[in-house]
Design a protein around this motif. Structure first.
Motif, PDB file in Angstrom:
ATOM      1  N   PRO A  90      16.684 -27.518   9.828  1.00  0.00           N
ATOM      2  CA  PRO A  90      16.679 -28.987   9.842  1.00  0.00           C
ATOM      3  C   PRO A  90      16.055 -29.534   8.566  1.00  0.00           C
ATOM      4  O   PRO A  90      15.080 -28.984   8.063  1.00  0.00           O
ATOM      5  N   ARG A  91      16.630 -30.610   8.038  1.00  0.00           N
ATOM      6  CA  ARG A  91      16.135 -31.217   6.802  1.00  0.00           C
ATOM      7  C   ARG A  91      15.915 -32.702   7.008  1.00  0.00           C
ATOM      8  O   ARG A  91      16.651 -33.365   7.726  1.00  0.00           O
ATOM      9  N   THR A  92      14.915 -33.203   6.328  1.00  0.00           N
ATOM     10  CA  THR A  92      14.611 -34.625   6.296  1.00  0.00           C
ATOM     11  C   THR A  92      14.262 -34.976   4.860  1.00  0.00           C
ATOM     12  O   THR A  92      13.548 -34.208   4.193  1.00  0.00           O
ATOM     13  N   LYS A  93      14.746 -36.084   4.383  1.00  0.00           N
ATOM     14  CA  LYS A  93      14.436 -36.497   3.010  1.00  0.00           C
ATOM     15  C   LYS A  93      12.922 -36.518   2.823  1.00  0.00           C
ATOM     16  O   LYS A  93      12.190 -37.044   3.660  1.00  0.00           O
ATOM     17  N   ALA A 132      16.427 -34.611  12.754  1.00  0.00           N
ATOM     18  CA  ALA A 132      16.579 -34.318  11.329  1.00  0.00           C
ATOM     19  C   ALA A 132      17.647 -35.238  10.751  1.00  0.00           C
ATOM     20  O   ALA A 132      18.509 -35.739  11.471  1.00  0.00           O
ATOM     21  N   GLN A 133      17.573 -35.445   9.456  1.00  0.00           N
ATOM     22  CA  GLN A 133      18.594 -36.252   8.785  1.00  0.00           C
ATOM     23  C   GLN A 133      19.796 -35.413   8.394  1.00  0.00           C
ATOM     24  O   GLN A 133      20.874 -35.945   8.152  1.00  0.00           O
ATOM     25  N   GLY A 134      19.620 -34.116   8.322  1.00  0.00           N
ATOM     26  CA  GLY A 134      20.683 -33.208   7.927  1.00  0.00           C
ATOM     27  C   GLY A 134      20.214 -31.780   8.125  1.00  0.00           C
ATOM     28  O   GLY A 134      19.265 -31.525   8.872  1.00  0.00           O
ATOM     29  N   LEU A 161      25.374 -26.089  15.649  1.00  0.00           N
ATOM     30  CA  LEU A 161      23.938 -26.012  15.386  1.00  0.00           C
ATOM     31  C   LEU A 161      23.508 -27.032  14.339  1.00  0.00           C
ATOM     32  O   LEU A 161      22.453 -27.651  14.460  1.00  0.00           O
ATOM     33  N   ALA A 162      24.342 -27.216  13.298  1.00  0.00           N
ATOM     34  CA  ALA A 162      24.030 -28.212  12.265  1.00  0.00           C
ATOM     35  C   ALA A 162      23.985 -29.620  12.867  1.00  0.00           C
ATOM     36  O   ALA A 162      23.159 -30.447  12.474  1.00  0.00           O
ATOM     37  N   THR A 163      24.842 -29.879  13.824  1.00  0.00           N
ATOM     38  CA  THR A 163      24.825 -31.159  14.531  1.00  0.00           C
ATOM     39  C   THR A 163      23.613 -31.244  15.453  1.00  0.00           C
ATOM     40  O   THR A 163      22.952 -32.283  15.534  1.00  0.00           O
TER      41      THR A 163
END
Length: 141
Positions: A104-107, A80-82, A70-72
């Motif tokens: 999902p995270r994005t800077k 997302a970036q991470g 899921l993280a991938t």
């Protein structure tokens, strides 16, 4: 709470709608209905398990493997970036059924983390006492 009156058990059973993104014999992942960011996914065992310490040994590897997938997926599928991956056990656990958050995270996305109160150990000896107690607990598991 038992599986009979658990919201996540109802989603797993199909009695309550959920946007499922992954399902196998042991686990289901679905979108959080109040996401931190769009694509925020919850991974749950099909079996009613309340906290991570309650998760049976035979489900641990599959749980982590799906968490990795899921993280991938939030990176590859959502751009997302991470990701932010977390589990609450009892405190701040809104549904008493083990669930792994994959957000999902994005800077620059505005998420600033948690504002946890901080404390200090009274001495190096007190700090070592706590470390020793944790080592003892880990040796017993």
């Amino acid at each position: 709470m038992t599986g009979a009156d658990c919201l996540f058990c109802a989603i797993v059973a199909g009695d309550v709608p959920g946007s499922t993104v992954l399902a196998d014999d042991d686990f289901v992942a679905f979108l959080d209905h109040r996401p931190v960011f769009k694509g925020h996914t919850l991974l749950v065992p099909r079996r009613h398990v309340v906290t991570l310490p309650d998760l049976p040994a035979e489900l641990r590897d599959g749980f982590l493997a799906h968490g990795q997938r899921l993280a991938t997926a939030v990176v590859e599928g959502l751009g997302a970036q991470g990701s932010f991956v977390a589990i609450n056990n009892v405190v701040s656990q809104s549904v008493a059924h083990l669930h792994l958050h994959v957000v999902p995270r994005t800077k620059g996305d505005g998420l600033r983390g948690f504002f946890w109160p901080r404390t200090r150990y009274a001495s190096d000896a007190e700090q070592e006492e706590y470390a020793g107690r944790l080592r003892t607990a880990l040796d017993g598991t």
